[in-house]
Design an enzyme around this catalytic site. Structure first.
Site: not given
Length: 249
Positions: A131, A145, A148, A185
């Protein structure tokens, strides 16, 4: 007043990442002589083949995407073991003949990150190691994207105790796991490196899954109260044949 005791997240860092978004001047490109365009293509093709060889040697990964909408035409996504080879990849593209037809529209520099709120992770774990050095899928779509964590009034992520942050992130992770097998992801940290604190890459064979996972995660408290999001970029992976077709050659 009780003194706040800082409890930073334990992080492990992996490959360095550059999202290099470019606009293509189509009018200039198609007005150039065919020979000049073919020469630019051959040079670009050679550069991409070098990136592929680096990936096969375990020294990085890459992806080129056609981006939907006005924000960019192409995304050159590169991952490398350090900043220096990442700078070289960026410079090689910028020095190429093809770059004469490109403009910069956005970029984001970050480092692949795995975090634990309560205890350090084992960098040698067979779960952790891959990962930190992810391989970009060579098909499908990407959604990128920046984001914060909010620091405003009572909604200040950095003032929360580590246990509370861990609980919130656990619930957030459970939402993400619903999409296992549908969405890959990659999270990268950019504190002190770029204008946002994290970059998020989602990879899927179905772009509708981006809408579904982002929407569902918005209901998680960690996102609803503490998440702030930058621009979204969505693109389709281009292999060599598809990239050549995109360039009208």
């Amino acid at each position: 007043m009780e003194r706040h005791v800082p409890e930073p997240t334990h992080t492990l860092e992996g490959w360095h990442v550059l999202h290099d978004f470019r606009l293509l001047d189509f009018a200039r490109w198609f007005s150039a002589p065919l020979e000049a365009r073919e020469d630019a293509w051959e040079e670009l093709k050679g550069l991409v083949r070098e990136w592929r060889e680096l990936e096969e040697a375990g020294q990085g990964s890459y992806g080129i995407y056609q981006v939907v909408g006005h924000k960019a035409d192409l995304l050159f996504l590169n991952l490398r073991p350090g900043l220096d080879p990442l700078l070289e990849a960026e410079a090689r593209l910028s020095r190429s003949a093809f770059a004469r037809y490109l403009g910069r529209s956005y970029s984001f520099y970050s480092v692949v990150e795995l975090g634990s709120q309560e205890k350090p992770l084992d960098p040698e774990s067979p779960y952790v190691k891959p990962r930190l050095t992810p391989r970009v899928p060579k098909s499908g779509y990407v959604c990128f994207y920046p984001m914060n964590k909010r620091r405003q009034g009572q909604d200040n992520w950095y003032m929360l105790p580590a246990k509370e942050r861990a609980s919130l992130m656990k619930a957030h992770g459970e939402t993400g796991r619903k999409y296992q097998g549908k969405v890959m992801q990659v999270i990268s940290g950019a504190q002190g490196l770029d204008d946002w604190e994290w970059g998020v890459d989602l990879f899927s064979e179905d772009p509708v899954q981006f809408k579904k996972i982002v929407y569902e995660m918005r209901f998680d408290e960690v996102s609803a109260r503490y998440g702030e999001f930058g621009p979204f970029f969505v693109g389709k992976y281009l292999d060599e044949e598809a990239l050549r077709a995109f360039l009208g050659l």
